[in-house]
Design a protein around this motif. Structure first.
Motif, PDB file in Angstrom:
ATOM      1  N   VAL A  93      56.704  26.615  51.546  1.00 56.07           N
ATOM      2  CA  VAL A  93      55.404  25.959  51.671  1.00 56.07           C
ATOM      3  C   VAL A  93      54.407  26.947  52.241  1.00 56.07           C
ATOM      4  O   VAL A  93      54.607  27.495  53.329  1.00 56.07           O
ATOM      5  N   LEU A  94      53.353  27.212  51.475  1.00 54.91           N
ATOM      6  CA  LEU A  94      52.278  28.061  51.977  1.00 54.91           C
ATOM      7  C   LEU A  94      51.193  27.141  52.520  1.00 54.91           C
ATOM      8  O   LEU A  94      50.704  26.263  51.808  1.00 54.91           O
ATOM      9  N   SER A  95      50.850  27.361  53.757  1.00 49.20           N
ATOM     10  CA  SER A  95      49.845  26.487  54.360  1.00 49.20           C
ATOM     11  C   SER A  95      48.721  27.322  54.945  1.00 49.20           C
ATOM     12  O   SER A  95      48.922  28.487  55.316  1.00 49.20           O
ATOM     13  N   GLY A  96      47.569  26.712  55.045  1.00 53.05           N
ATOM     14  CA  GLY A  96      46.409  27.424  55.585  1.00 53.05           C
ATOM     15  C   GLY A  96      45.153  26.690  55.202  1.00 53.05           C
ATOM     16  O   GLY A  96      45.199  25.747  54.408  1.00 53.05           O
ATOM     17  N   PRO A  97      44.034  27.101  55.773  1.00 55.00           N
ATOM     18  CA  PRO A  97      42.792  26.386  55.466  1.00 55.00           C
ATOM     19  C   PRO A  97      42.401  26.563  54.007  1.00 55.00           C
ATOM     20  O   PRO A  97      42.835  27.510  53.343  1.00 55.00           O
ATOM     21  N   GLN A  98      41.580  25.645  53.567  1.00 59.36           N
ATOM     22  CA  GLN A  98      41.157  25.622  52.176  1.00 59.36           C
ATOM     23  C   GLN A  98      40.613  26.980  51.730  1.00 59.36           C
ATOM     24  O   GLN A  98      39.890  27.647  52.472  1.00 59.36           O
ATOM     25  N   ALA A  99      40.964  27.328  50.533  1.00 64.32           N
ATOM     26  CA  ALA A  99      40.456  28.541  49.894  1.00 64.32           C
ATOM     27  C   ALA A  99      40.803  29.819  50.661  1.00 64.32           C
ATOM     28  O   ALA A  99      40.114  30.812  50.547  1.00 64.32           O
ATOM     29  N   CYS A 100      41.861  29.765  51.439  1.00 64.35           N
ATOM     30  CA  CYS A 100      42.258  30.990  52.130  1.00 64.35           C
ATOM     31  C   CYS A 100      43.049  31.880  51.174  1.00 64.35           C
ATOM     32  O   CYS A 100      43.452  32.971  51.515  1.00 64.35           O
ATOM     33  N   GLY A 101      43.281  31.362  49.980  1.00 61.70           N
ATOM     34  CA  GLY A 101      43.957  32.163  48.959  1.00 61.70           C
ATOM     35  C   GLY A 101      45.387  31.741  48.733  1.00 61.70           C
ATOM     36  O   GLY A 101      46.100  32.361  47.952  1.00 61.70           O
ATOM     37  N   LEU A 151      49.147  30.980  56.280  1.00 65.10           N
ATOM     38  CA  LEU A 151      48.213  32.020  55.843  1.00 65.10           C
ATOM     39  C   LEU A 151      46.899  31.743  56.543  1.00 65.10           C
ATOM     40  O   LEU A 151      46.309  30.677  56.362  1.00 65.10           O
ATOM     41  N   VAL A 152      46.478  32.675  57.362  1.00 63.65           N
ATOM     42  CA  VAL A 152      45.301  32.375  58.162  1.00 63.65           C
ATOM     43  C   VAL A 152      44.308  33.532  58.119  1.00 63.65           C
ATOM     44  O   VAL A 152      44.678  34.682  58.325  1.00 63.65           O
ATOM     45  N   PRO A 153      43.054  33.197  57.815  1.00 63.74           N
ATOM     46  CA  PRO A 153      42.031  34.243  57.843  1.00 63.74           C
ATOM     47  C   PRO A 153      41.533  34.460  59.270  1.00 63.74           C
ATOM     48  O   PRO A 153      41.413  33.504  60.031  1.00 63.74           O
ATOM     49  N   LEU A 194      48.262  37.137  57.881  1.00 66.65           N
ATOM     50  CA  LEU A 194      46.804  37.177  57.851  1.00 66.65           C
ATOM     51  C   LEU A 194      46.360  37.378  56.411  1.00 66.65           C
ATOM     52  O   LEU A 194      46.932  38.192  55.694  1.00 66.65           O
ATOM     53  N   CYS A 195      45.351  36.620  56.028  1.00 61.76           N
ATOM     54  CA  CYS A 195      44.992  36.679  54.605  1.00 61.76           C
ATOM     55  C   CYS A 195      43.534  37.054  54.413  1.00 61.76           C
ATOM     56  O   CYS A 195      42.901  36.584  53.474  1.00 61.76           O
ATOM     57  N   ASP A 196      43.015  37.904  55.276  1.00 60.87           N
ATOM     58  CA  ASP A 196      41.641  38.362  55.072  1.00 60.87           C
ATOM     59  C   ASP A 196      41.563  39.176  53.770  1.00 60.87           C
ATOM     60  O   ASP A 196      40.596  39.086  53.033  1.00 60.87           O
ATOM     61  N   ASP A 197      42.591  39.943  53.547  1.00 58.25           N
ATOM     62  CA  ASP A 197      42.663  40.730  52.320  1.00 58.25           C
ATOM     63  C   ASP A 197      43.814  40.168  51.493  1.00 58.25           C
ATOM     64  O   ASP A 197      44.986  40.272  51.866  1.00 58.25           O
ATOM     65  N   THR A 198      43.453  39.570  50.357  1.00 58.21           N
ATOM     66  CA  THR A 198      44.466  38.866  49.570  1.00 58.21           C
ATOM     67  C   THR A 198      45.565  39.806  49.079  1.00 58.21           C
ATOM     68  O   THR A 198      46.741  39.434  49.046  1.00 58.21           O
ATOM     69  N   VAL A 199      45.173  41.019  48.731  1.00 54.35           N
ATOM     70  CA  VAL A 199      46.175  41.967  48.209  1.00 54.35           C
ATOM     71  C   VAL A 199      47.197  42.285  49.301  1.00 54.35           C
ATOM     72  O   VAL A 199      48.418  42.232  49.095  1.00 54.35           O
ATOM     73  N   GLU A 200      46.657  42.583  50.479  1.00 51.36           N
ATOM     74  CA  GLU A 200      47.552  42.887  51.608  1.00 51.36           C
ATOM     75  C   GLU A 200      48.418  41.677  51.936  1.00 51.36           C
ATOM     76  O   GLU A 200      49.611  41.792  52.216  1.00 51.36           O
ATOM     77  N   ALA A 201      47.773  40.519  51.898  1.00 47.91           N
ATOM     78  CA  ALA A 201      48.504  39.280  52.243  1.00 47.91           C
ATOM     79  C   ALA A 201      49.654  39.086  51.264  1.00 47.91           C
ATOM     80  O   ALA A 201      50.765  38.713  51.653  1.00 47.91           O
ATOM     81  N   TYR A 202      49.383  39.352  50.001  1.00 48.38           N
ATOM     82  CA  TYR A 202      50.449  39.156  49.023  1.00 48.38           C
ATOM     83  C   TYR A 202      51.595  40.137  49.251  1.00 48.38           C
ATOM     84  O   TYR A 202      52.766  39.788  49.127  1.00 48.38           O
TER      85      TYR A 202
END
Ligand SMILES: Nc1ncnc2c1ncn2[C@@H]1O[C@H](COP(=O)(O)OP(=O)(O)OP(=O)(O)O)[C@@H](O)[C@H]1O
Length: 787
Positions: free
Chosen positions: A378-386, A492-494, A541-549
Motif C-alpha cells: 500500500v502506497l500512502s501519502g497526500p493527494q498528488a504526491c505521485g 510517500l511524503v513531500p 520522500l517524494c519531492d523528486d519522483t524519479v528519486e522516489a521511484y
C-alpha cells in the motif's frame, strides 16, 4: 433571582423574651449589661427571634406601628456591638406584621441586621440612624424609594417586591455588594456607577427594556428579565467579571454578546426564544462555563439537541439541570467529530456486515497457511504526491510480482485517465449499491467523492498469482489496518511544500482550498508516522519522483529478497535458501528489517523507530492477543482431527477444500514460500498404504461440502480468510498433493539427500524466483469462476 420566602425554621432554643435578662436587657441600645453578666449557658446568639405573635400567627397592632414590646420580641443575635464596647442584640426580624411605621427603630442604633419583609412599610428613614447596619431586608413592602441615608457599611439590601419606579443615585452605598430589586417598577438601570463593590445584582421583573449602566461594575452575579420582546444581551459583554448570569424568562433569541464573559460559570436561559443549536457557538469558548439551562426554549425540539449542545460545549457539567455524563460527551464527539480511528472502525464494521451478503467462498487471496497472509503493498501519502504514478510504474516493472488493485471512485475521470486502470469510475448510486452489496473492503470520502477498494480488485490480482499494490490516503490505511490483510505500508511524503504546491497547481484540477487542505495533510502524515512508530513500514520522500521511484524499487526489491540480484527488473531466480520467506509477511515474522533507505532517515521527518519494516503494529496486536482458551484449543484439535480424517479419505469434511486448494496449486507457484515447513504438511499426509480410504466410502462422499455453519468468519474480514465451499468435481488427490509437497521440498531449507537432484523448476516463468508470490495457482482462476 426572584425572592423566595423560606419558612422560618422552628426554633428550639430559648427566645430573647424568655431570657433571664428580660427584654430590657435584650434591646439593641446601650442599657445592655456587660458580657460578663450573661451566664455562659445562655446561648442566644445566632438564634432567630420568632416572636410569640409570629409563632402563634397573632396579627400586629392595628395601627401598624412597631412598639417597644414587639421590638423586644423581635431582637436576636446577642453579641458584642460593632464598637466592641457593649453587649447587645444585633439583629431584628419582624416579618409579616403589617407594620406601617417603624420609627421606634431610630433608637436601635446598634442593629447590624434588619429584616422587615412582608409588611406595609413606606418609610425606611429610621435606617439612617443605624450606622452599623450591614444587612437590610425590606422586601414585600410598599417602598417607593430608598428613602434613607445609607449606613456606611451596608452590604446587602433586598428591596424586591416594592413600588420603586426609579433607582436613585446609589453612589453613597460604597460598601454595597448585593442588591435585589426584583419585582419593582424600575424602567432604567441607573445610579450604580459608583457602587464599586457591587457583585450581585438582581433586577428581574421590572420595566427595564435594555441593558445599560452596568459597565465597569465588578458584578459576579446578575439576574435580568427584560421587558423588550426582542431582547438582546449585547451590552453585557463589558461586564466581563460575571460568573453567574440569569436571563431566564426573557425573549432572547441570540447568545451573541456573551462570548467575552470568560469567567461565566452558570448561565440560566430558561424560557427564552433560542431556537438554533448554532447559538451555542457564541458561548463555545467560555472555558469555565459548567452549567447551562436551556429548558423551555424552542431549541429543545431540535434533533439530537442535547448531544449537539454537549458537543459544542464540552466544558459543561450540567445541562438543563441534569448532569452531563462522560458517556454523553464521548457519544457527542463520536457523533459530530469522530476521531479518525472511530471513522475507520465504523467503515470497517460497515463493510464487514455488508460482506455477509456476498457468497461465502474461499477467496483467491486466501493462502493455505494461516501464517502467510496475502501479500499486499500500500502506497500512502497526500493527494498528488505521485503515489499513483509510482504504483503503476512499480506494477509494470515488477509485473511478475505485483499488479495494481484498481479502486472505485465516484469522481469523473480526469483527462488521460483510463477507466479500469486508474480507477473504476462509477456513479454515486452504483457506489452506494456496491457498499450495500458488501463489495468493498474499505471506502473513504475524500474531497466530496467516494473512493473504495473492492474485494474484487484484490481477488482479481490474487487470481493472477500476484501481490496487490494499491495507493490510498491515510484514512484508507486506517480502515485497511482493521481488516485481516497485513500489507506493507509505504508512506510517500513531500517535504518541499512549495514544489508540492506547485505540482498541485500545475495540474489545474484543484481549488485553492483543496490545495491548502492537501498541503496541511503533509503534517498529518508526518505526525502519524512520528507518533505511531511502525505504522508505516517505510517512508520515502517524494519531492523528486524519479528519486522516489528509485528508492521505492530498492525497498521493494529488499522486500522481495532481490537486492542481491542487481537489476531493477530482475526476475531471475533467487539463489536457493537465501530467502526462505514465502511472502512479505514471512519476512516480517522472521523479524527481518529491510535496511532503511537514506531518504527515510533524513532530517526530522521521523525517528528511525518509525521506519522499521517490521510491522510494529501487528506485533503489538499479536502480543495483546490473549492466550488460547481451553475451548479454542479444543476447537483447534477438532479441526486438526477433521483435517486428518479428510486427508485420510475418511470424511469429505469441509476442511477438504482448503487443503484441496493446495492440491490444485501449481507447484512452481507455490514455491518454497508457500508453506514454511513442507515437512509439517507432509507429515499431515498419510502414506496411502498406511491409511487406505475406507472401503465403504465412494468418491462422491469425498466431495467437499460447504456449509454455512462451517464457514469461517475470517473470510468475511475478521481473520485469515479461510472459507469453505463446495467445489463439485474435485475429489481427494492425495497423490498429487504429496507430489507437490515433494516437488517444492528441495527449494526449502529442508535437507535433501546428497546426490539427489532438486525437482525441476516450475514451468511458470520466473515462478521459482518469487518468494513473494502468493501461492495461488494460475489454474485457480477458472476454479474461482466456477465457484
Ligand atoms: N480506496 C481508497 N481509499 C483511500 N484513499 C484512496 C482510495 N482510492 C484513492 N484514494 C486516494 O484518494 C486521493 C484522491 O484521489 P484522486 O485520484 O482523485 O486524486 P489525485 O489528485 O489523482 O491523487 P493521486 O495522484 O495521489 O492519486 C488520492 O490520494 C488517492 O490515493
Amino acid at each position: 433571582m426572584s425572592v423566595t420566602v423560606t419558612p422560618r425554621p422552628t426554633r428550639t432554643s430559648v427566645s430573647p423574651a424568655d431570657c433571664p435578662l428580660g427584654s430590657q436587657g435584650s434591646v439593641g441600645i446601650p442599657q445592655v449589661p456587660a458580657a460578663r453578666e450573661v451566664p455562659a449557658s445562655v446561648c442566644y446568639a445566632e438564634t432567630s427571634p420568632g416572636s410569640k405573635e409570629e409563632e402563634e400567627g397573632k396579627p400586629a397592632e392595628d395601627d401598624g406601628e412597631l412598639t417597644e414590646e414587639e421590638v423586644a420580641n423581635c431582637l436576636y443575635n446577642l453579641g458584642h456591638s460593632a464598637t466592641g464596647l457593649e453587649y447587645l442584640y444585633r439583629s431584628l426580624s419582624a416579618p409579616g406584621r403589617n407594620l406601617t411605621g417603624i420609627s421606634i427603630l431610630c433608637n436601635y442604633v446598634h442593629l447590624q441586621k434588619l429584616e422587615l419583609p412582608y409588611n406595609k412599610i413606606q418609610d425606611l428613614s429610621c435606617v439612617s440612624h443605624m450606622p452599623y447596619l450591614l444587612i437590610l431586608d425590606a422586601s414585600h413592602n410598599e417602598l417607593s424609594d430608598f428613602g434613607f441615608h445609607p449606613p456606611k457599611n451596608l452590604k446587602d439590601v433586598n428591596f424586591s417586591y416594592n413600588r420603586m419606579s426609579e433607582m436613585k443615585v446609589l453612589s453613597a452605598y460604597s460598601s454595597l455588594s448585593k442588591l435585589n430589586l426584583d419585582h419593582n417598577l424600575i424602567r432604567e438601570i441607573q445610579g450604580l456607577e459608583k457602587c464599586s463593590n457591587l457583585t450581585q445584582l438582581s433586577l428581574a421583573h421590572n420595566r427595564i427594556s435594555h441593558i445599560s449602566g452596568l459597565e465597569n461594575l465588578p458584578l459576579r452575579e446578575l439576574c435580568l428579565i427584560l421587558r423588550e420582546r426582542n431582547a438582546s444581551v449585547e451590552n453585557l459583554e463589558r461586564i466581563w467579571t460575571l460568573q453567574m448570569l440569569d436571563l431566564s424568562f426573557n425573549k432572547i433569541q441570540s447568545l451573541s454578546g456573551l462570548q467575552k464573559l470568560h469567567f461565566l460559570g452558570t448561565l440560566n436561559l430558561e424560557s427564552n426564544m433560542i431556537s438554533e443549536i448554532k447559538e451555542a457557538t457564541h458561548i463555545h469558548d467560555l472555558p469555565l462555563l459548567w452549567e447551562l439551562n436551556l429548558l423551555r426554549n424552542p431549541i429543545q425540539d431540535e434533533a439530537d439537541y442535547r448531544l449537539a449542545v454537549i458537543f459544542l460545549l464540552q466544558q459543561l457539567r450540567a445541562l438543563d439541570q441534569q448532569g452531563v455524563t462522560i458517556e454523553e460527551k464521548v457519544t457527542a464527539v463520536n457523533k459530530y467529530d469522530p476521531p479518525p480511528e472511530v471513522t475507520a472502525a465504523r467503515d470497517h464494521m460497515m463493510h464487514l456486515v455488508y460482506q455477509l451478503r456476498q457468497p461465502q467462498v474461499i477467496f483467491d487471496s486466501t493462502l493455505p497457511s494461516v501464517d502467510a497472509p496475502y501479500p499486499m503493498l500500500v502506497l500512502s501519502g497526500p493527494q498528488a504526491c505521485g503515489k499513483r504514478e509510482l504504483a503503476h510504474t512499480l506494477c509494470q516493472d515488477f509485473s511478475d510480482y505485483f499488479a495494481h488493485g484498481t479502486c472505485h471512485t465516484t469522481r469523473s475521470p480526469y483527462f488521460g485517465e483510463e477507466d479500469g486502470s486508474d480507477y473504476h469510475y462509477v456513479s454515486e448510486e452504483l457506489f452506494q449499491d456496491m457498499i450495500h452489496a458488501g463489495k468493498f473492503i474499505q471506502t473513504i470520502q475524500y474531497a466530496g467523492h467516494w473512493y473504495g477498494l473492492s474485494r474484487e480488485a484484490i481477488e482479481g490480482v490474487a487470481r493472477e498469482g500476484l501481490a496487490c499494490c494499491v495507493h490510498m490516503e491515510l484514512e484508507g490505511v486506517r480502515s485497511l489496518k482493521n481488516t485481516y490483510f497485513e500489507p506493507r505500508y509505504i508512506l510517500l511524503v513531500p517535504t518541499d511544500r512549495e514544489g508540492y504546491s506547485h505540482r498541485l497547481q500545475s495540474r489545474g484540477l484543484y481549488t485553492q482550498d483543496q490545495i491548502n487542505s492537501a498541503l496541511s495533510r503533509i503534517d498529518t502524515y508526518i505526525r502519524v508516522n512520528r507518533e505511531h512508530p511502525g505504522y508505516f513500514d517505510n517512508v520515502i520522500l517524494c519531492d523528486d519522483t524519479v528519486e522516489a521511484y528509485k528508492t521505492l524499487s530498492e525497498v521493494v526489491r529488499e522486500y522481495l529478497g532481490l537486492e542481491e540480484q542487481g537489476g531493477r527488473n530482475s526476475t531471475r531466480a533467487m539463489p536457493e535458501n537465501t530467502f526462505t520467506g514465502d511472502s512479505l509477511m514471512y519476512e516480517r515474522s522472521k523479524g527481518c528489517q529491510p535496511p532503511i533507505s537514506h531518504h527515510t532517515s533524513m532530517t526530522g521527518l521521523t525517528d528511525t523507530s518509525g521506519l522499521r519494516s517490521t510491522n510494529h503494529y501487528s506485533k503489538v496486536q499479536a502480543r495483546l492477543t490473549p492466550q488460547k482458551s481451553s475451548a479454542e484449543m479444543a476447537s483447534l484439535q477438532k479441526r486438526q482431527q477433521l483435517a486428518w480424517e479428510a486427508l485420510s479419505g475418511r470424511s469429505p469434511g469441509a476442511y477438504t477444500q482448503p487443503i484441496r486448494r493446495v492440491s490444485v496449486t501449481a507447484p512452481g507457484a507455490i514455491g518454497p514460500h508457500t508453506l514454511q515447513d513442507p515437512a509439517s504438511l507432509s507429515s499431515m499426509i498419510p502414506a496411502t498404504s498406511d491409511r487406505p480410504p475406507d472401503p465403504g466410502e465412494d468418491s462422491s462422499s469425498q466431495k467437499a461440502h460447504a456449509t454455512s455453519s462451517r464457514s469461517s468468519p475470517q473470510g468475511t474480514g475478521t481473520g485469515p480468510d479461510v472459507e469453505l465451499l463446495d467445489v463439485p468435481g474435485l475429489g481427494h488427490d492425495l497423490d498429487r498433493l504429496r507430489g507437490q509437497v515433494e516437488s517444492y521440498a528441495p527449494q526449502t531449507s529442508r535437507p535433501t539427500s546428497p546426490g539427489v537432484p532438486p525437482e525441476p523448476a516450475s514451468p511458470r516463468p520466473g515462478s521459482n524466483a518469487k518468494p513473494i508470490l502468493p501461492p495461488i495457482p494460475s489454474g485457480r482462476k477458472s476454479t474461482a469462476q466456477n465457484d
